[in-house]
Design an enzyme around this catalytic site. Structure first.
Site, PDB file in Angstrom:
ATOM      1  N   ASP A  46       2.360   3.958 -30.979  1.00 26.38           N
ATOM      2  CA  ASP A  46       1.986   4.758 -29.972  1.00 26.38           C
ATOM      3  C   ASP A  46       1.954   6.167 -30.206  1.00 26.38           C
ATOM      4  O   ASP A  46       3.382   6.608 -30.361  1.00 26.38           O
ATOM      5  CB  ASP A  46       2.571   4.305 -28.216  1.00 26.38           C
ATOM      6  N   ASP A 145      -4.840   5.742 -29.478  1.00 29.07           N
ATOM      7  CA  ASP A 145      -3.893   5.746 -30.387  1.00 29.07           C
ATOM      8  C   ASP A 145      -3.089   4.677 -29.542  1.00 29.07           C
ATOM      9  O   ASP A 145      -1.572   4.963 -29.507  1.00 29.07           O
ATOM     10  CB  ASP A 145      -2.989   6.795 -29.392  1.00 29.07           C
ATOM     11  N   GLU A 146      -3.098   3.806 -29.652  1.00 28.60           N
ATOM     12  CA  GLU A 146      -2.574   2.743 -29.729  1.00 28.60           C
ATOM     13  C   GLU A 146      -2.325   1.236 -30.454  1.00 28.60           C
ATOM     14  O   GLU A 146      -3.580   1.020 -30.748  1.00 28.60           O
ATOM     15  CB  GLU A 146      -2.439   1.974 -28.332  1.00 28.60           C
TER      16      GLU A 146
END
Lengths: 424, 371
Positions: A46, A145-146
């Site tokens: 993350d 973003d993960e």
């Protein structure tokens, strides 16, 4: 035992770390020890304040300042905007993502507000994903973003256990891409996700099999995936506050009381997650939408909002090398009722102009006096672009418009998206 | 109303009118057929508000009157009655329709005749007569190209208009879905000069086509800007027209295509059909590799493999390759009645003209595919 800075690692803790927890090789304090460290292989990564981190990377003068990424409305006070990302400096004031911008600005009036540049973030995300894909084919992105990574069986290829490979990737992303991320490593996907949040930013947290039940026991039921506000209320009403409360009851009892949900809960509360990391699927549709600062109702006003969205969708279709024959218009009324309308085209398209024309025809029928707060448009039933936008015998102008759009694309590719815009 | 009618006659007429009735109707009366005694005959009338058919049929009228009954149900009943049966129909006091035939008895719920929508007459200032054979040609050779795309509603019909070709006045029908275009003409009938160009909806075209085979040798067509009427012997079909502007099709018909390929269209169609059997995907692309005197048809499918077939053709120009959707090719070649078809090509990316050799009355334009 692993040093996250020089990647020194050994099963025997003393060989890597001294009495003060420093790495014997490089002196770093970022060392990590866990009995299961070298056997776990499911990771959740993350990025740390992703959008804000990218903006700071590109504009170093912003470093150390509270930063909010999102729209602040026409008056700059927040309007209807929502915080997409708050930098760690802004979080100190209590700001966080998904918070209304107006509220965030009350908490932290000195914050610098930047409009999100999703295209740029997507490019950064792609670069990071490339690095992940060099570690394992099993990369499942959750958002820009993960992602989940399953590194099981990769030790033979990399010659190093997953934990070391991940720590190395973190350093590489920081060096090559210029943003940092936090790692959660465990034996189940949802535990990896919980872990990645434990040690942010630049974190690396491990939840091993041995401590799983102990770790979960004291946590609220809401840490379990699938337990949102509604379900939590049901569980609280039944006397289940913590995951430990659930684990004390037999699976049969949970199923009797909560049905299919009970079955999930019985597994999850013992740290079992039946899901597997699935590599990225092909997208099923490409769409874009916008929420207005004030509700709109006239056809002309709504139409005006549609064109930039069509361009956005078209740009993404072209970038992803896909096309689609179905245009979907989405509208949300001021009372939050959602309406979607679709139109089938004669052939798949990638062109903003074609999407726009279909969208306007759909909009015409819907703009009948009601107030709307959101409009969106998308293309679905995606296919390869080879059959897209053929010369249209029913539209002698189509070839010219298509050529014009391709010319605009070429100019933009060279000079940037704002180099040329179409009058509308 | 009370009458006796032969099953065969009623079945045929009901068959015509019931197909206008949509299977699902939000307005109940539109599911019904209006029946009315008209000067010693029975008149049957159905409508979907855009299209209306009125047909009269021989019957023995015992009492004048009118009623409406569910069209599909009535049709099913009559269809299932034995051949040669006599049918007696009587509208009862309680608003029901009594139907008796042999030992069968039916009581059908009816709706008041006054509720049945009449398509407002309006002036139909242009009238001409057309041989049924000509009308059939106009329809058959254009119908397959009519678009079903809802967003471009103005393509959902055949564009009927008068034009001139090399100084000769013609009545022309054009249809296109953007991928292919069909343009068919007959000599302009007397009375058609000055008529507006009109877009006849697909459903109307289909219904008219059904009526042609069983009807007279001549059809009277009357029209205005908004409506068209086709009058056969016992059947009159009136339809609204599509309110839109048909695209300027003349601009997409290429004029400079000088590579002429002449094929025996039956051999060609059979070969296209065979070769395309290999391709399973939607596009069903078939490649034409043309060289002096020979044409190779080929298709490839990533899953299934490849196919090819060579046929002798007439071709004198530069060798070339061009791809088409095989279904479109077949639909066009099916319309050709003579022995040979002509392909007029420019290059692999530009529209190709297909026509029957020696027949100037029909012309098809087909977009190539990238193969």
């Amino acid at each position: 035992m692993l040093c996250r800075d020089c990647l020194a690692h050994d099963d025997v803790e003393d060989r890597v770390r001294d009495g003060q927890g420093r790495c014997r090789a490089c002196g770093s304090t970022r060392t990590l020890a866990h009995p299961e460290l070298f056997t776990l292989s499911i990771a959740h990564v993350d990025c740390d304040a992703f959008y804000a981190a990218i903006e700071v990377r590109d504009r170093p003068e912003l470093a150390g300042k509270p930063l909010l990424i999102g729209y602040a409305g026409p008056d700059g006070k927040g309007g209807r905007g929502v915080v997409a990302t708050a930098s760690y400096e802004a979080r100190r004031f209590g700001c966080h993502s998904a918070m209304p911008m107006a509220k965030a600005l009350k908490l932290c009036p000195q914050a610098v507000v930047l409009h999100p540049d999703i295209a740029k973030y997507a490019r950064v995300s792609d670069a990071i994903r490339e690095i992940f894909l060099s570690l394992t084919p099993l990369v499942e992105p959750l958002s820009l973003d993960e992602a989940y990574l399953d590194l099981a069986g990769t030790e033979a290829i990399h010659g190093r256990p997953p934990a070391v490979v991940l720590a190395e990737a973190a350093l590489r992303v920081e060096r090559e891409v210029g943003v940092s991320f936090s790692i959660g490593l465990s034996h189940a996907m949802f535990l990896a996700k919980i872990a990645s949040d434990l040690d942010k930013p630049r974190g690396f947290a491990v939840i091993g099999r041995e401590e799983t039940e102990r770790f979960l026991a004291g946590r609220p039921v809401t840490v379990l995936p699938g337990v949102g506000a509604r379900t939590a209320e049901r569980l609280w009403a039944a006397g289940f506050r913590t995951v430990g409360d659930l684990a004390r009851v037999s699976a049969t009892e949970l199923i009797r009381r909560f049905g299919a949900l009970g079955e999930d809960l019985a597994q999850r509360c013992r740290g079992e997650d039946p899901r597997r990391v699935v590599p990225e699927h092909d997208p099923k549709s490409v769409s874009a939408e916008t929420t207005f600062d004030v509700d709109l109702k006239t056809f002309v006003d709504l139409k005006h909002q549609l064109w930039p969205l069509c361009e956005k969708v078209s740009r993404r279709l072209k970038r992803e090398r896909v096309a689609g024959p179905t245009v979907v218009l989405k509208l949300k009324t001021s009372r939050f009722a959602l309406r979607t309308r679709r139109a089938r085209l004669a052939a798949p398209t990638q062109l903003a102009e074609t999407i726009w024309q279909a969208g306007v025809r759909l909009l015409e029928k819907e703009a009948t006096g009601e107030r709307f707060r959101l409009i969106g448009i998308g293309v679905t039933d995606l296919c390869s672009p080879e059959l897209a936008d053929p010369v249209d015998l029913a539209d002698p102008q189509a070839a010219r418009r298509s050529a014009a759009e391709r010319a605009i694309d070429a100019i933009r590719a060279k000079f940037g998206d704002d180099a040329i815009t179409k009058g509308r | 109303m009370k009458l006796t009618i032969e099953r065969a006659a009623l079945l045929k007429s009901l068959g015509h009118v019931q197909s206008v009735v949509e299977r699902r109707n939000t307005i109940p009366i539109l599911s019904n057929v209006k029946m009315e005694t008209l000067g010693g005959r029975l008149g049957l009338n159905t409508t979907d508000m855009d299209l209306e058919i009125i047909e009269t049929v021989q019957a023995e009228i015992a009492r004048e009157g009118s009623t409406t009954a569910p069209a599909h149900t009535l049709y099913e009943i009559v269809r299932k009655l034995p051949e040669g049966a006599q049918i007696e129909m009587e509208s009862a006091e309680d608003g029901q329709l009594l139907l008796r035939s042999g030992r069968s008895r039916f009581q059908l719920a009816c709706l008041p005749v006054e509720d049945f929508p009449a398509m407002s007459g309006g002036e139909l200032p242009h009238t001409f007569r057309l041989a049924a054979w000509d009308l059939r040609g106009l329809i058959d050779r254009t119908k397959f190209a009519v678009s079903t795309e809802e967003t471009r509603y103005y393509l959902n019909g055949a564009f009927l208009h008068v034009a001139e070709r090399e100084g000769v006045p013609v009545l022309r029908a054009v249809a296109t879905d953007g991928h292919r275009l069909a343009c068919v003409e007959v000599p302009r009938p007397e009375g058609a000069a000055g008529m507006p160009g009109v877009i006849v909806p697909r459903k109307t075209v289909t219904e008219v086509r059904k009526l042609i085979d069983e009807s007279s040798s001549e059809v009277t067509i009357s029209l205005s800007d908004t409506k068209i009427r086709f009058a056969f012997d016992d059947v009159v079909l009136t339809s609204k027209l599509i309110d839109g502007t048909f695209p300027d099709y003349a601009r997409v018909i290429p004029s400079g295509n000088d590579r002429v390929l002449e094929v025996d269209h039956k051999l060609f169609a059979a070969a296209v059909d065979r070769v395309s059997a290999i391709s399973s995907d939607r596009s069903r692309a078939v490649k034409l590799t043309v060289s002096r005197g020979a044409l190779e048809l080929s298709a490839t499918s990533p899953e299934n493999g490849t196919a090819s077939e060579e046929i002798e053709v007439g071709y004198d120009a530069e060798p070339m390759e061009i791809g088409f959707n095989s279904r479109y090719l077949l639909e066009i070649t099916t319309q050709i009645e003579g022995d040979s078809a002509q392909f007029l090509m420019a290059d692999a990316a530009s529209p190709t003209i297909i026509r029957e050799s020696g027949d100037e009355s029909a012309l098809y334009v087909l977009m190539p595919m990238r193969v």
